[in-house]
Design a protein around this motif. Structure first.
Motif: not given
Length: 654
Positions: A440-442, A445-447, A451-454
Motif C-alpha cells: 500500500g505504501k509503495d 509512493i507511486h501515486r 503527482r510530483l512529476r505532473k
C-alpha cells in the motif's frame, strides 16, 4: 594488532548538524572483517560513546557534511575520535565522486534511498580500501595536565586542599613523562609552578596522537587532555595506495600526445607538448595511474610507443589497419581536444577500450560483489582465469563452528514448543500484514511520484512561459525605444513642414518675397538648411557668414537654380575680393542687404518684391557688362597672339 579490520559505516537518517532543533540521527553499521555485526540507529552522542568503547579502525562516511557543518566543527569531531580510529570519506578527497560509482567499482549495488543500505555500502567499500583518510593534525601532539576543579574561596583547610590538587597535578605529570621516556618519544615540557606542586604541566610531543601512550583522563583533582596540532587546511590521503589501471593511447612525433582512460572508458588525462620526452611521458602517466594497455592508431606500433610500453610491461594494442581520419573523428566526438595529435592519441585509447569493452561487461556479470573490478579485469586481461583470480582475492573463510550434538527434547517441553509454534504463526501473519502495508505504501509512493512529476511538468511549463514573457518584454522595450525615436523624428518633420508651408504662403503673396536663412556659406550650412526647410528653385537665401566659402559651394547653389544669395553690407564691401568674381563666374546673383532691403528674424526673412527685382536687374546688367568685358579681353588676347605669331613668321621669311 587486530587480525580483522573493524569498520563503522554511518549515513544520516534525519536531522542535520546545521539545525539546532533537529539534531542528526545516523544509521550505524558495524563490520568486522567481511561480516556485518549489527545495524542500529544512533545519535551523535551515542555514536561517540560506541567509538570510545569499541575503538574501530575506520569510521566511514560518504560525505563530511553529514558530521560537521564547517572546518572548525570537523576539527572538534576528529579531536573527539579515539587515536587509532581513522575517519575515511569513501567518495574521495579533493576530487569527489558519487557513492554509486565507488560501489560499482567493487560490483556492489544498493538502494540509495535507504540510509542503512548506504551505511552498509560505505562500510563495505571502506573495508575494501576505497576512499581517502581525513588528515587534520600534524605529526605533533600536546598533552596538558591541569586541575579538574577550582580552589574557590575556601575556608580553614583551603591551603591543604590546594596543596593536594597541585601535588596530584605534579605527580600525574611525572607519570606521563615516564611513559613518554619509556616509549622513546621526543618531547618538550613546560611546568607552571604553584603552591604545593604544579597547577599545569604541558608536554609538546613530536609524534601523532595514536603514537602517544597516554589517554584522556578525568579524575577528582586532575584532568589530562590530548590534542593534535592542527593543519592550516584539511588534507586527504588515499586509503589504498594502489594506482588505478589505465588504457593509454600515444601519438609520437615532433608533438607528442597521450590520452589516459580508466577501464570504464572515462577520460582521466589528455596532454600534448613539443618538448615532451619519453621520460616525461612515463612520469606523467605514473602520476595518473598504472598503464594496463598501451595503444597506437597505426597497424605497426612505433618504436617510441613500444619503449614506453616496455617500461610499464603493459599489453600492446594496435588496429588491424591504420585508423582513418573519419573513424578518429567519430570516436572522439564526445570529448574535447586541442589539436590533431591529441585527437589521434585519444582515438587510439578509445579504439582499445572498444575492443575490450564486451569482455569487461561479461566479467562484471560473473564477478561476485566485494571484489575490486579493476584488479580482476587487469589480471584476466593478462591471461589468468577468472576462477583463479577470484580464488586468490577471496577473503579468508569464517572459522567453522563446531557442530553440537542434538539433544533429545523431553516431553515436558512439548507445551513450550506448541506455544512457540503458535507465536511463529502469529509472527508470520504479522509479517504478511506488514507486507500488505508495504504494498500500500509503495502504491502511495507511486501515486505521489506521478503527482510530483505532473507538478514538475506544470512548473516547467510555467517557467518556460515566464522566460517567453521576459523575452517578449525585451522586444517590447526595444520597440518602445524605436517608437519614441520615430515620434521625435515625426515631430521634427511636422515643424519642418509648418515652416515650409509658411514660406509657401509668403511666396504666394505678391508684395514680399520670403528669404531663407543659412548660417554659413559652406557645405554644412547647405546641408542644415536643406534638412530644415529645404532648398528649391527660385529661393532667395540670406547668408549670415561667408568665412570658409568655396567655389564648390557656390557651384552647388547655382546648380540648385536659386534666385539669389544675399549677404550683409560689411561682407559685400569689405569681404573677400574673390567672392564677387566667383559668383559672377557661376552666374549666381550676389546681392547686399542694403540694396534689397531684406529683414531677417531668426530663421526667416522678408524682402520687398519690387526692390528685389530692381536689385536683380542691376545684377543682370552688371553680369552682362562683366561677360562683355570677358569677351573683349579674350578677343584682344587672341589678336595679340595672332600678331605675335605673324611677326615671327615675317621675320623668319626675311
Amino acid at each position: 594488532m587486530r587480525d580483522r579490520l573493524k569498520v563503522f559505516g554511518i549515513d544520516i537518517i534525519k536531522g542535520s548538524v546545521r539545525s539546532r532543533s533537529r539534531r542528526p540521527m545516523y544509521a550505524l553499521v558495524r563490520m568486522e572483517g567481511s561480516r556485518i555485526e549489527s545495524e542500529s540507529e544512533v545519535s551523535l552522542f551515542r555514536l561517540f560513546r560506541m567509538l570510545t568503547e569499541e575503538q574501530p579502525d575506520i569510521l566511514a562516511v560518504d560525505s563530511l557534511q553529514e558530521i560537521a557543518a564547517d572546518q572548525r566543527e570537523l576539527f572538534f569531531f576528529l579531536q573527539g575520535l579515539p587515536p587509532q580510529t581513522r575517519l575515511v570519506q569513501v567518495t574521495g578527497g579533493e576530487r569527489k565522486e558519487t557513492l554509486g560509482k565507488v560501489a560499482a567499482r567493487f560490483n556492489i549495488s544498493f538502494n540509495r534511498f535507504d540510509p542503512f543500505a548506504e551505511a552498509r555500502t560505505t562500510a563495505q567499500v571502506a573495508s575494501l580500501g576505497a576512499g581517502a583518510e581525513v588528515i587534520a593534525f600534524e605529526n605533533e601532539s600536546e598533552v596538558v595536565v591541569s586541575r579538574h576543579r577550582s580552589p574557590g574561596k575556601g575556608g580553614w583547610s583551603q591551603n591543604r586542599y590546594v596543596r593536594k590538587m597541585h601535588g596530584a597535578v605534579q605527580l600525574k605529570g611525572r607519570e606521563i613523562e615516564q611513559e613518554l621516556v619509556a616509549a622513546g618519544l621526543r618531547y618538550e615540557k613546560k611546568e607552571t609552578r604553584a603552591f604545593g606542586g604544579c597547577s599545569r604541566v604541558a608536554f609538546r610531543v613530536f609524534a601523532t596522537r595514536d603514537q602517544v601512550p597516554v589517554s584522556t583522563y578525568r579524575g577528582a583533582d586532575v584532568q589530562v587532555r590530548i590534542s593534535g596540532k592542527r593543519l592550516e587546511r584539511i588534507r586527504f590521503r588515499p586509503l589504498a595506495g594502489k594506482p588505478r589501471y589505465l588504457i593509454v593511447g600515444i601519438d609520437p612525433g615532433t608533438t607528442t600526445a597521450f590520452a589516459a582512460l580508466d577501464l570504464d572508458g572515462n577520460l582521466l588525462h589528455l596532454q600534448s607538448s613539443r618538448q615532451m620526452t619519453n621520460s616525461d611521458v612515463i612520469e606523467a602517466l605514473c602520476k595518473v595511474g598504472k598503464p594496463l594497455i598501451i595503444a597506437s592508431d597505426v597497424e605497426e606500433m612505433p618504436y617510441t610507443v613500444e619503449k614506453i610500453r616496455r617500461a610499464f610491461s603493459a599489453i600492446a594494442y594496435t588496429p588491424n589497419q591504420d585508423t582513418s581520419v573519419e573513424t578518429k573523428v567519430e570516436l572522439t566526438v564526445p570529448f574535447p581536444y586541442a589539436n590533431d595529435h591529441e585527437r589521434d592519441a585519444l582515438s587510439a585509447a578509445l579504439d582499445a577500450y572498444r575492443q575490450y569493452r564486451h569482455k569487461f561487461q561479461n566479467l562484471m556479470k560473473r564477478i561476485p560483489p566485494g571484489h575490486d573490478l579493476d584488479e580482476v579485469r587487469a589480471r584476466v586481461i593478462r591471461g589468468q582465469s577468472l576462477d583463479q583470480v577470484i580464488g586468490d582475492m577471496r577473503m579468508p573463510a569464517p572459522v567453522p563452528t563446531i557442530p553440537v550434538p542434538p539433544v533429545a527434547v523431553d516431553a515436558k517441553h512439548d507445551e513450550r514448543v506448541r506455544v512457540l509454534e503458535g507465536m511463529v504463526k502469529r509472527l508470520r501473519s504479522y509479517v504478511a500484514e506488514l507486507q500488505e502495508e508495504i504494498k500500500g505504501k509503495d502504491y502511495e509512493i507511486h501515486r505521489l511520484s506521478a503527482r510530483l512529476r505532473k507538478v514538475h511538468t506544470s512548473r516547467d511549463a510555467e517557467l518556460a512561459r515566464d522566460a517567453e514573457v521576459v523575452k517578449k518584454d525585451v522586444v517590447i522595450q526595444s520597440l518602445k525605444k524605436h517608437l519614441h525615436k520615430e515620434e521625435r523624428h515625426n515631430r521634427n518633420l511636422a515643424k519642418r513642414l509648418a515652416r515650409i508651408k509658411k514660406f509657401a504662403e509668403l511666396s504666394v503673396e505678391g508684395d514680399v518675397v520670403p528669404v531663407k536663412v543659412m548660417e554659413s556659406l559652406t557645405k554644412e550650412g547647405i546641408r542644415k538648411l536643406a534638412e530644415d526647410v529645404g532648398i528649391g528653385e527660385a529661393d532667395v537665401i540670406w547668408v549670415n557668414r561667408t568665412d570658409g566659402w568655396g567655389r564648390s559651394v557656390i557651384k552647388e547653389l547655382a546648380d540648385r537654380r536659386i534666385t539669389a544669395v544675399i549677404v550683409g553690407d560689411d561682407v559685400f564691401q569689405g569681404g573677400d575680393p574673390q567672392l564677387l568674381p566667383s559668383f559672377h563666374e557661376a552666374g549666381l546673383p550676389l546681392l547686399s542687404g542694403r540694396e534689397t532691403g531684406v529683414q531677417v528674424r531668426n530663421r526667416q526673412g522678408l524682402c520687398g518684391k519690387v526692390i528685389l527685382d530692381a536689385a536683380l536687374a542691376r545684377w543682370n546688367d552688371q553680369q552682362v557688362k562683366v561677360e562683355r568685358e570677358k569677351k573683349t579681353e579674350m578677343i584682344e588676347h587672341i589678336f595679340k597672339e595672332y600678331k605675335s605669331e605673324r611677326g615671327k613668321e615675317v621675320r623668319k621669311g626675311g
